[in-house]
Design a protein around this motif. Structure first.
Motif, PDB file in Angstrom:
ATOM      1  N   SER A   1      31.529 -51.434 -39.352  1.00 28.37           N
ATOM      2  CA  SER A   1      31.385 -51.251 -37.906  1.00 28.37           C
ATOM      3  C   SER A   1      31.678 -52.571 -37.194  1.00 28.37           C
ATOM      4  O   SER A   1      31.877 -53.613 -37.830  1.00 28.37           O
ATOM      5  CB  SER A   1      29.966 -50.802 -37.574  1.00 28.37           C
ATOM      6  OG  SER A   1      29.026 -51.806 -37.920  1.00 28.37           O
ATOM      7  N   GLN A   2      31.709 -52.532 -35.846  1.00 26.56           N
ATOM      8  CA  GLN A   2      31.903 -53.756 -35.071  1.00 26.56           C
ATOM      9  C   GLN A   2      30.853 -54.802 -35.434  1.00 26.56           C
ATOM     10  O   GLN A   2      31.163 -55.981 -35.610  1.00 26.56           O
ATOM     11  CB  GLN A   2      31.811 -53.452 -33.577  1.00 26.56           C
ATOM     12  CG  GLN A   2      33.071 -52.900 -32.957  1.00 26.56           C
ATOM     13  CD  GLN A   2      32.962 -52.843 -31.439  1.00 26.56           C
ATOM     14  OE1 GLN A   2      31.912 -53.102 -30.869  1.00 26.56           O
ATOM     15  NE2 GLN A   2      34.048 -52.518 -30.793  1.00 26.56           N
ATOM     16  N   ARG A   3      29.625 -54.363 -35.537  1.00 21.09           N
ATOM     17  CA  ARG A   3      28.526 -55.283 -35.860  1.00 21.09           C
ATOM     18  C   ARG A   3      28.756 -55.967 -37.197  1.00 21.09           C
ATOM     19  O   ARG A   3      28.586 -57.186 -37.323  1.00 21.09           O
ATOM     20  CB  ARG A   3      27.227 -54.499 -35.872  1.00 21.09           C
ATOM     21  CG  ARG A   3      26.073 -55.186 -36.581  1.00 21.09           C
ATOM     22  CD  ARG A   3      24.816 -54.350 -36.576  1.00 21.09           C
ATOM     23  NE  ARG A   3      23.859 -54.819 -37.562  1.00 21.09           N
ATOM     24  CZ  ARG A   3      23.699 -54.281 -38.760  1.00 21.09           C
ATOM     25  NH1 ARG A   3      24.444 -53.238 -39.122  1.00 21.09           N
ATOM     26  NH2 ARG A   3      22.808 -54.757 -39.606  1.00 21.09           N
TER      27      ARG A   3
ATOM     28  N   TYR B   1      37.622 -52.320 -40.693  1.00 24.56           N
ATOM     29  CA  TYR B   1      37.481 -50.943 -40.236  1.00 24.56           C
ATOM     30  C   TYR B   1      38.006 -49.971 -41.277  1.00 24.56           C
ATOM     31  O   TYR B   1      37.489 -48.869 -41.435  1.00 24.56           O
ATOM     32  CB  TYR B   1      38.225 -50.732 -38.913  1.00 24.56           C
ATOM     33  CG  TYR B   1      37.509 -51.301 -37.701  1.00 24.56           C
ATOM     34  CD1 TYR B   1      36.212 -51.788 -37.802  1.00 24.56           C
ATOM     35  CD2 TYR B   1      38.136 -51.365 -36.459  1.00 24.56           C
ATOM     36  CE1 TYR B   1      35.569 -52.313 -36.708  1.00 24.56           C
ATOM     37  CE2 TYR B   1      37.494 -51.891 -35.347  1.00 24.56           C
ATOM     38  CZ  TYR B   1      36.207 -52.364 -35.482  1.00 24.56           C
ATOM     39  OH  TYR B   1      35.569 -52.884 -34.394  1.00 24.56           O
TER      40      TYR B   1
END
Length: 333
Positions: free
Chosen positions: A223-225, A218
């Motif tokens: 991103s989370q993906r 992060y």
């Protein structure tokens, strides 16, 4: 601007490395314990190899998927599953083939590869409406049950032809899949300990890998993906990578190939199936437009390579590994 070396040497970096190590050790311990218990209660070694052991190696993905889903980070779990399947083909199969050309057995081609293609196809189809819900998860589990029935019938029908040596190893065409030493008449307490320790290591390893990897990436704008597709996917693919590389070095080609194919099947049908039943998995536009096509491309590439001559050669391995490096490069922000 943050320096990569400083970040990796930070507290998050140390926990990230520790999480990866615990995932690997946990998967190894779980495989020994689960296989030992299964053999101890009378399951045939051939059936154990294609069910219990294969499913146990996907335990890191299962822990990552369930924990991320419960925490509301379903993108992490989905990214880890898709990324792990891509890494299994590009990184694991590619690297193993570079070490030694891998022959592909007819059993894998006839029984396993079709289910790998079906699993990838169902994932893409179910994700087109931006959500994989409980109904889709249940369908995954039904297909998994069908796959297990096919494996059971195949293992039962070929057990005499394959043969089992005194150590409990399954032999098939000169390929030996080493199984844990167990007393067929009783369940060894040692395997219960392996199982419990493996589950504990997987739990802590998955949490530390998720929390630390997410915090580090992060900071670099991931991103989370992207976190799921990169660090989590690589971490959860370590058991498959280690197993396939060792198998390639030992000349156990069937195990190296079957490990990749079986893992990709269980990742989707078992792991994502269970996760979707527990909590809906949301599919973003970027996943549908890039990640899913990449998964299909790597799956098709693996099938084409396996069908062409029944062998994954060094050139094929180089192409698969190169394709995986390109995939990772395209993911970088």
């Amino acid at each position: 601007m943050l320096q990569l070396a400083d970040v990796l040497l930070s507290e998050h970096g140390l926990f990230l490395l520790l999480g990866v190590v615990l995932l690997y050790l946990g998967a190894e311990s779980l495989v020994k314990g689960a296989a030992g218990l299964a053999l101890g209660i009378g399951l045939h070694a051939a059936l154990v190899g294609v069910t219990v052991v294969a499913f146990a190696t996907t335990a890191p993905e299962l822990f990552i998927g369930v924990i991320s889903g419960v925490n509301g980070d379903s993108q992490l779990g989905l990214g880890a599953i898709v990324g792990s399947n891509i890494a299994n083909v590009g990184l694991v199969l590619g690297l193993a083939a570079l070490i030694r050309p891998l022959s592909v057995s007819r059993t894998v081609l006839r029984r396993h590869v079709p289910f790998m293609a079906l699993a990838a196809g169902l994932l893409v189809v179910f994700g087109r409406d931006a959500i994989i819900g409980r109904v889709e998860g249940a369908i995954f589990l039904v297909v998994l049950a069908g796959f297990t029935v096919v494996l059971y019938r195949g293992a039962s029908g070929e057990s005499e032809a394959a043969g089992v040596d005194e150590s409990g190893a399954v032999t098939d065409g000169g390929v030996v899949e080493e199984m844990p030493d167990v007393d067929p008449e009783s369940v060894n307490l040692r395997h219960v300990v392996y199982l419990v320790v493996g589950l504990a290591l997987l739990f802590f390893g998955s949490r530390w890998l998720m929390d630390s990897g997410r915090s580090i990436l992060y900071q670099f704008g991931f991103s989370q993906r992207l976190v799921g597709l990169t660090v989590l996917a690589f971490g959860t693919s370590l058991p498959e990578l280690a197993a396939s590389v060792v198998a390639a070095v030992r000349g156990q080609a069937d195990f190296a190939v079957g490990n990749v194919v079986g893992s990709n099947i269980y990742n989707v049908l078992a792991v994502l199936g269970l996760v979707a039943v527990v909590v809906p998995v949301f599919v973003s536009v970027s996943v549908e437009s890039f990640d899913f096509p990449s998964l299909i491309a790597f799956t098709v590439a693996a099938i084409v390579v396996m069908l062409r001559g029944g062998e994954v050669g060094r050139l094929d391995g180089g192409v698969l590994l190169g394709g995986y490096l390109v995939f990772v490069y395209l993911l970088l922000p």
